[in-house]
Motif scaffolding. Structure first.
Motif, short mmCIF file in Angstrom:
data_model
loop_
_atom_site.label_atom_id
_atom_site.label_comp_id
_atom_site.label_asym_id
_atom_site.label_seq_id
_atom_site.Cartn_x
_atom_site.Cartn_y
_atom_site.Cartn_z
N PHE A 207 2.20 1.82 -3.26
CA PHE A 207 1.12 2.27 -4.14
C PHE A 207 0.92 3.78 -4.03
CE2 PHE A 207 -3.49 3.14 -4.46
CZ PHE A 207 -3.64 2.87 -5.81
N VAL A 208 0.98 4.29 -2.81
CA VAL A 208 0.73 5.72 -2.60
C VAL A 208 1.85 6.56 -3.20
CG1 VAL A 208 0.61 7.54 -0.87
CG2 VAL A 208 -0.73 5.46 -0.59
N LEU A 209 3.08 6.03 -3.14
CA LEU A 209 4.21 6.87 -3.53
C LEU A 209 4.45 6.88 -5.03
CD1 LEU A 209 6.88 6.60 -0.76
CD2 LEU A 209 5.64 8.59 -1.56
N LYS A 210 3.45 7.31 -5.76
CA LYS A 210 3.61 7.45 -7.21
C LYS A 210 2.64 8.51 -7.72
CE LYS A 210 1.82 4.23 -9.96
NZ LYS A 210 0.72 4.97 -10.58
N THR A 211 2.88 8.95 -8.93
CA THR A 211 1.92 9.85 -9.56
C THR A 211 0.97 8.98 -10.39
OG1 THR A 211 3.26 10.13 -11.54
CG2 THR A 211 3.65 11.67 -9.73
N PRO A 212 -0.21 9.50 -10.72
CA PRO A 212 -1.13 8.71 -11.53
C PRO A 212 -0.50 8.30 -12.87
CG PRO A 212 -2.26 10.60 -10.59
CD PRO A 212 -0.81 10.77 -10.29
N LYS A 213 -0.97 7.18 -13.38
CA LYS A 213 -0.50 6.70 -14.69
C LYS A 213 -0.56 7.83 -15.72
CE LYS A 213 -2.76 2.47 -14.36
NZ LYS A 213 -3.92 1.75 -14.90
N LYS B 208 0.83 -1.19 0.00
CA LYS B 208 0.00 0.00 0.00
C LYS B 208 0.87 1.25 0.00
CE LYS B 208 -4.14 1.50 2.41
NZ LYS B 208 -4.81 1.37 3.71
N GLN B 209 1.93 1.22 0.82
CA GLN B 209 2.84 2.35 0.87
C GLN B 209 3.45 2.60 -0.49
OE1 GLN B 209 3.47 4.70 2.67
NE2 GLN B 209 2.95 4.24 4.78
N ARG C 131 3.51 12.92 -14.67
CA ARG C 131 4.85 12.93 -14.11
C ARG C 131 5.06 14.19 -13.28
NH1 ARG C 131 9.02 14.87 -18.89
NH2 ARG C 131 10.28 15.37 -17.07
#
Lengths: 489, 489
Positions: free
Chosen positions: B54-60, B51-52, B63
């Motif tokens: 998962f959170v640490l990204k920008t949406p597909k 989950k962590q 950028r």
């Protein structure tokens, strides 16, 4: 209306049927037949006035910016960005939307104002709500512990473990520089500290679980009287009247560093660890603000609370002071035009190991400032130029389109901001009128005689003076007259 | 994983229960009990690594931009905006999202790429997909019939009823100016006209309903061979082979104005009204492009089709020409870096009475250009400054924080871009290192002796030379050395 809705549904279904047949490469006859049905249904439906009106708007809560409004906005942004750069900030940018989870649990009460996107069969997304949470996500994701950055010309933050109150003081200095440069009138920056607020609530006898809701009552003190706030605390939120009175004794106070010193002597408050820390930091902050020459703009205000959940230390909010309305000028409402504070816990919420990166920042209320500047310009009936065009390439006679195109191209290539009317044979009067309307200061006029003599007639729109300039000197002469520094594209 | 999901659901429900009890002002005992249950459930759940992550990204598809990338972006935007202003454009801005209906039916195949927002109990909203449709909505809504504007530093359009091809030629001129100024290598602008394409399809024997799908096959000719395109047309799209061959004879041609003239003599094509109009306009366009000195950059290319539904006349697309890869430089893919065309019907789709406003515009592929410039800078290992700081205020001894704060404040107030380290007693070496890393050219060093003498030691970071400057002359000396024009904030 129900009938209309049913018809619309039929049109939609028939449209889908036609598209389906086309995709399946059905026979031309069959498609034609079905298209015929579609057209009949559409004719039955007729034009929909209400629907047309519905389309011609922007979504609720959003607005377009006209060229005039953008010209104002550019000037405001120019002031702000120049200040951020003066303070050595880098720029970053983050996407317009974020994973929904990134934004969840960061804004408290405000969370319900976040726009969610429809699931596109992939991630759950939301439109960003501010720039602070995306910034914290960015720091955690890139494992950054030190940065001074700004974001879309309105948010400035300093992240990193530094000696106390130096970055906080710089944020307040930046706020004051920007509000002074914008010349939107006298302002005051209210300062408080979340730790002082929490300590104060504790010693007054507010239970932990009520801190936030009592905080939001206190925050209303800039709009309503203490009596009303007290009624809300006691009547709606179930606080004992004597607890409310104790709070009232504190939150109605504001002043300078002397108030900080007075509260440091307060027998109860000085016993609370949190409050003591907050007061100590504020004292140091005031020292630095004095060195920065802005202490007279700052007011320590115990009623300042700020809504967002993520603040942990110093908080501040700049308000414009009501000035007596000038002739022809509508009175401007008092209100917050910039705000910010310290949020030491937010980055840790994103870091897998919970590592903290202390941050302090500010946000400029650009929308509010645009409205104020716009309103002022309108009151003064000031003309705002929406282009920077230096010269219009014109002709006095017919059949000179080719010559105009050649000249305007030469000027563009030399870095001159130039226009021409998109007409084969425009009238000279129309060309001059265009300059008056658009505020273009110069006209370069081509005529048969000028072409033979190798000159261009350069006319000043305001003085109407005309001089012949040798074609090879034209660029220099335009630059000289419009004060543009030599710069090649 | 299913067990985990069930546990998560329980934690969520219990959390809601606790919040509910707090809102209902339940007894402290009850709340404490329920909080206890919540904590136990959470402990059972444990940390969620996935989950962590998962959170640490920008949406597909989105950028972040780092300071280095933003510095590149700013330079690119600066070139583009200077060009737009040189051509007398105003700026407008529209919201990030629009009513869903505004965007529907404007993009053809691309429609499915639009992001919808969740219904917030009000309007159906979508994220904007380009700037052209919002621009057309803006014109119709404000009943504008004439405007030359740009939008977010990448889209430029001219709206209005003008003599043919003059604004179209200016759009191509603008494209060439920007691509030349950016110095990203040789480029070519392919030009075609939707009316020529439609006329060509008609005389080759393509049925109306297949125009769009055959168009999209033709559009692939810049990537795959004619054989492959033909196979798709015949095999997948059911075109007769002789029809495909007739199309092939046309779409494999490209050239300059002589190809236009040749096709004007084409016995079949010249009989088609639409094609004839398109060819006539292209001929005129080439005349103007010659006057603008860019005809050598333009190629009339019958295979250029462009995807979006809304184009009605001239279309164009700029591509970079593959250059032999230089030493240490990765080969850059050929591809579109700017595109646009005429869309005379789009505003009418929004106007209640269907009034048309002819428009022509262009869009710069800024994302692609950023990548190219970035890649090139990386290959050259060129250092990019991310701030504009002119001077660091430093001290050689301890206990000089107050003096540093006073001096840096003086410099800010004089419009100098200045920084200091947020440390009470930083080492001189650390301060000098910071300048080296950040590319700051000057250091203003305060010491006890300098304070007594009323001077500041000004050090050049690269040459390491130091001179004492009288404090009252410091601002002028910094401006002189860093070439900053006199400008007060």
């Amino acid at each position: 209306m129900a009938e209309r809705a049913a018809l619309e549904e039929l049109v939609k279904l028939q449209g889908e049927r036609v598209r389906g047949l086309k995709q399946q490469k059905a026979s031309a006859e069959l498609i034609e037949e079905e298209v015929g049905k579609l057209l009949k249904l559409k004719a039955q439906l007729g034009p929909d006035e209400s629907k047309q009106k519905f389309v011609l708007k922007t979504p609720k809560g959003t607005r377009d910016y006209s060229p005039r409004q953008m010209a104002v906005r550019e000037k405001v942004f120019d002031v702000i960005i120049r200040c951020f750069k003066r303070h050595g900030a880098e720029v970053i940018d983050t996407p317009v939307f974020e994973l929904k989870e990134t934004l969840m649990g960061k804004y408290g009460e405000d969370s319900k104002l976040i726009y969610d996107l429809k699931d596109q069969g992939g991630e759950l997304l939301s439109l960003r709500y501010d720039l602070t949470v995306p910034f914290a996500r960015y720091l955690a994701m890139n494992k950054l512990t030190n940065i001074k950055r700004y974001h879309i010309a309105k948010d400035f933050d300093i992240a990193g473990n530094f000696d106390p109150m130096i970055p906080d003081a710089e944020c307040l200095k930046i706020m004051c520089e920007i509000l002074s440069s914008l010349q939107i009138g006298d302002f005051l920056v209210k300062v408080n500290d979340r730790r002082i607020l929490d300590g104060m609530f504790a010693i007054c006898g507010v239970s932990d679980s009520k801190f936030r809701t009592i905080c939001s009552s206190v925050d209303k003190l800039d709009k309503v009287s203490w009596e009303e706030v007290k009624n809300e605390m006691v009547g709606e939120k179930g606080l004992a009247p004597e607890v409310a009175d104790r709070i009232g004794d504190y939150v109605q106070q504001h002043g300078g560093v002397s108030l900080v010193e007075q509260l440091l002597q307060d027998p109860k408050l000085s016993q609370n660890k949190q409050a003591l820390e907050g007061l100590g930091d504020l004292k140091l902050l005031f020292e630095y603000l004095t060195l920065f020459g802005i202490d007279d703009k700052i007011s320590f205000d115990l009623s300042l609370a700020r809504g967002l959940d993520y603040y942990t230390g110093v908080i501040y909010e700049a308000v414009l002071l009501q000035t007596p309305a000038q002739a022809g000028e509508e009175p401007l409402g008092v209100g917050s035009v910039a705000a910010g504070g310290r949020y030491d816990g937010l980055v840790g919420m994103f870091d897998p190991k919970g590592r903290k990166v202390p941050c302090v920042g500010l946000s400029i209320g650009v929308e509010r400032i645009f409205s104020i500047v716009e309103q002022r310009l309108e009151a003064l009936e000031e003309k705002v130029r929406t282009t920077e065009t230096q010269v219009l390439v014109a002709s006095a006679q017919k059949k000179l389109l080719e010559e105009r195109l050649k000249l305007v191209s030469e000027l563009w290539d030399a870095g001159i901001k130039a226009e021409l009317l998109y007409k084969k044979n425009p009238k000279l009067l129309n060309q001059l009128q265009y300059c008056e309307e658009a505020g273009i200061p110069l006209v370069a006029i081509i005529g048969e005689q000028e072409l033979k003599d190798g000159v261009i007639k350069l006319r000043s729109v305001t003085s109407r003076e005309e001089v012949n300039v040798r074609r090879e000197d034209l660029v220099e002469e335009i630059k000289r007259r419009t004060g543009q520094p030599l710069r090649i594209c």
